[in-house]
Scaffold this motif. Structure first.
Motif, PDB file in Angstrom:
ATOM      1  N   THR A 418       0.815  -1.213   0.000  1.00 44.33           N
ATOM      2  CA  THR A 418       0.000   0.000   0.000  1.00 44.33           C
ATOM      3  C   THR A 418       0.847   1.261   0.000  1.00 44.33           C
ATOM      4  O   THR A 418       0.316   2.360  -0.140  1.00 44.33           O
ATOM      5  CB  THR A 418      -0.922   0.025   1.239  1.00 44.33           C
ATOM      6  N   ASN A 419       2.172   1.124   0.200  1.00 45.17           N
ATOM      7  CA  ASN A 419       3.020   2.310   0.280  1.00 45.17           C
ATOM      8  C   ASN A 419       3.116   2.990  -1.084  1.00 45.17           C
ATOM      9  O   ASN A 419       3.150   2.336  -2.124  1.00 45.17           O
ATOM     10  CB  ASN A 419       4.406   1.942   0.798  1.00 45.17           C
ATOM     11  N   TYR A 420       3.162   4.339  -1.048  1.00 41.33           N
ATOM     12  CA  TYR A 420       3.176   5.122  -2.285  1.00 41.33           C
ATOM     13  C   TYR A 420       4.500   4.946  -3.023  1.00 41.33           C
ATOM     14  O   TYR A 420       4.549   4.911  -4.251  1.00 41.33           O
ATOM     15  CB  TYR A 420       2.927   6.600  -1.960  1.00 41.33           C
TER      16      TYR A 420
END
Length: 693
Positions: A418-420
């Motif tokens: 989920t990290n950008y």
């Protein structure tokens, strides 16, 4: 009872206070169960100039008076000539409508200035007498429908009249207030014959009971008011179908009233006036008035005054247009752009599938480091047409995520990706082709109509692929917009609206409003199975602004305000000082004394008194007469009268409760208004949740 109580109007004339309007105030009636304001108020501010004309009928003696004395004379003359309703009718309305003589306030001179002339001796005669049970029966109505002086229609109302309203009557079982049927007065547009039309009670106004169920001898005691209300309602119905049925005089006899009419076509020979054509063709009034003004010498003098001769102006034209387009093509409603791969599949006019990325197998090659990043911009240009936007499914080998408008996560295939930015924790390799179903509703994202940025990021170990599919569905909807090329001129203080045409109607001409407005119009937009009727109060405004030219050329001289500034800054309440340059170029200083007149002493208030009297409450409600809901039908009514020479002009049956003085009844008024507000609140229906008021 309030509806049958004849009240005298009082004149609060304040000509001595130049900044205040003069109004003829009516009496306010207040009872324990009702508040009555008699609608007989004449705003005399419109008649100031006319009253001065009457007051100056004999001016030779007045020339020696001081301004304060002359103003006081005007005040006294106004109060004596227009102090009540009867005086206004005798001294103003009758001379205007009937051609009788106007008399100056000092009685020295008379003159005529009618606005209409009598067209017949009478156009309506009403006879009404009380019968058994107190109901009005018979009620005989006679009409002169063609203004030839002969009554050609006579009819007797088929039912007894138990209640009288401002615009109709109520008929009940004789002597009772049961089985009641409300009727409104109506008039045939062709024959002008009066009739009664059944209506709901709420369509009538000012109703009260007249038979014995509400009191004793009500019809006898209130004959004057009953006949006035009956004939007034009939005259109102007649005037709606023909303006000639306007009341100029009222004749009275026991249980009978006669109304005389007027006509704007009966004051000259031949009687037909050209102005009457505007009754059927009002749109011709504006061009005819413009043409008449152009040939009028006084108008030309005023319009060509040299006040603005040194000011250069220019006219600029602009328009404001409303645009409305029916969108039924999903391909034009959903706009997509971006640096990444995408494709659009049009299923029908109202459905399309947007694929972010590319379908296929093993067309990517990477080692789980940075990943593949695709950027897109998606906008729904007409949100009203959007039915749904659903992220349905996708495929990835190995990991995939979608962000919106920065770091807002929309979807991640795996919960730990989920990290950008940065790598996925652990290995990104799934060693398989991963197809999945999402069915995530994205409709709310596009509901604002703004463009939104999307970022599709995929991590691949070795070879792989990635894509997401969004399905858009739309419907027929109107997309509105306004093209305004006038905004800059409207906000410019150097520009003034000079001309305006709205949908073909001239609303502004020569810098002034014409008073005309266009009617709302409807356009059918779209085609095929998607056609919508769109109604707007206006569609297009064509304007011309007149703007003052800016610059410092010789044609635009700057006004010299030095002298005005000097006088303003150096003068006092007792002396004036001036400084100017004479013809020889010398600067001249002048000074002198100011002798202003003594200030006029104005009374602190208009002296009034408060009275009360008892009456039988016969007002009508939907649940019966008001008196039926009281333990005692007799009620109290309050009234206020303007005092004359310190004397309270109380009427028959009235008792003075507050003598002449500066009466302050603000607290009473607040209590009454609060009672009305809370009473109305009690009638508000709710769904179980208290409603604000």
């Amino acid at each position: 009872m309030p509806g049958m109580y004849s009240r005298r109007c009082s004149v609060v004339s304040r000509l001595r206070r130049l900044s205040r309007k003069i109004c003829v105030f009516t009496t306010i009636g207040v009872s324990m169960n009702s508040i009555t304001i008699v609608n007989r108020c004449l705003c005399a501010s419109r008649l100031i100039a006319f009253s001065i004309l009457l007051a100056l009928g004999s001016t030779s003696a007045a020339m020696a008076q001081t301004p304060a004395q002359r103003a006081q004379d005007v005040v006294d003359a106004t109060k004596s000539n227009w102090e009540d309703y009867d005086a206004v009718e005798q001294n103003l309305s009758t001379p205007l409508n009937e051609g009788a003589n106007f008399t100056t306030f000092d009685g020295a001179n008379t003159f005529t200035k009618p606005i209409a002339c009598l067209a017949s001796d009478a156009f309506l005669e009403v006879f009404a007498a009380p019968g058994a049970g107190g109901d009005l029966s018979p009620v005989i109505v006679r009409q002169d429908t063609n203004f030839d002086g002969v009554f050609d229609v006579t009819q007797n109302l088929p039912s007894p009249v138990s209640g009288v309203c401002a615009n109709g009557v109520i008929s009940c079982s004789p002597g009772t207030w049961a089985s009641c049927q409300p009727y409104a007065w109506s008039a045939d547009s062709a024959s002008f014959a009066l009739g009664l039309t059944p209506v709901p009670l709420e369509d009538l106004g000012g109703c009260y009971c007249v038979n014995d169920s509400c009191g004793t001898n009500l019809a006898f005691l209130n004959e004057h008011t009953i006949l006035s209300d009956l004939s007034g309602g009939m005259a109102g119905a007649l005037s709606q179908v023909d303006p000639r049925f306007a009341v100029s005089t009222v004749g009275r006899a026991p249980f009978q009233v006669t109304l005389s009419g007027q006509s704007t076509t009966a004051c000259r020979t031949p009687p037909d006036l050209p102005q009457t054509v505007y009754d059927t063709n009002p749109s011709a009034l504006t061009p005819d008035a413009t043409a008449a003004a152009a040939s009028d010498p006084i108008f030309n003098i005023v319009s060509n005054l040299p006040a603005g001769a040194s000011t250069a102006t220019n006219d600029v034209m602009c328009e404001i247009e409303k645009l409305a387009v029916v969108d039924d093509d999903v391909g034009s409603i959903v706009q997509v752009s971006g640096s990444g791969e995408y494709s659009i599949d049009i299923i029908s006019a109202n459905e399309m599938v947007l694929t972010l990325g590319r379908e296929g197998n093993n067309y990517l090659n990477e080692s789980c480091t940075t990943g593949y990043i695709d950027n897109y911009t998606i906008q729904v240009t007409n949100p009203a047409a959007l039915v749904s936007a659903v992220l349905e499914n996708g495929r990835t080998d190995d990991d995939l995520q979608l962000h919106r408008d920065g770091m807002n996560l929309v979807f991640a295939r795996r919960s730990n990706f989920t990290n950008y930015t940065g790598d996925r924790p652990g290995s990104c390799s799934g060693n398989r082709n991963d197809s999945f179903t999402v069915n995530l509703d994205l409709t709310s994202i596009f509901a604002d109509g703004d463009p939104h940025d999307f970022r599709l990021r995929a991590l691949v170990s070795g070879k792989g692929e990635r894509f997401l599919k969004i399905r858009f569905r739309t419907q027929c909807a109107v997309n509105r917009s306004i093209v305004d090329t006038c905004a800059g001129f409207a906000s410019n203080p150097q520009c003034n609206l000079h001309q305006e045409v709205v949908d073909g109607v001239q609303t502004y001409q020569n810098g002034a409003a014409t008073g005309l407005t266009p009617l709302p119009s409807t356009r059918s937009l779209g085609s095929g199975s998607c056609v919508i009727d769109v109604t707007e109060p206006w569609w297009r405004r064509d304007r011309t602004y007149r703007c003052t030219a800016t610059g410092t050329g010789s044609d635009l001289p700057v006004p010299d305000l030095d002298r005005v500034t000097y006088i303003y800054e150096n003068s006092t309440s007792s002396t004036w000082q001036d400084q100017y340059t004479d013809a020889s170029g010398m600067v001249v200083n002048a000074t002198g004394a100011l002798n202003p007149p003594e200030p006029v002493v104005v009374d602190e208030c208009e002296m009034v008194c408060k009275t009360t009297r008892s009456y039988q409450n016969s007002h009508v409600t939907k649940s019966g007469t008001a008196g039926d809901h009281q333990a005692d039908r007799n009620d109290l009514e309050f009234a206020f009268h303007a005092c004359s020479a310190g004397v309270c002009p109380a009427g028959p049956g009235e008792t003075v409760v507050t003598p002449c003085g500066c009466v302050d009844t603000l607290q009473d008024a607040l209590v009454m208004m609060q009672a009305v507000r809370l009473g109305a609140r009690d009638l508000i229906c709710t769904t179980g949740t208290p409603q604000p008021f």
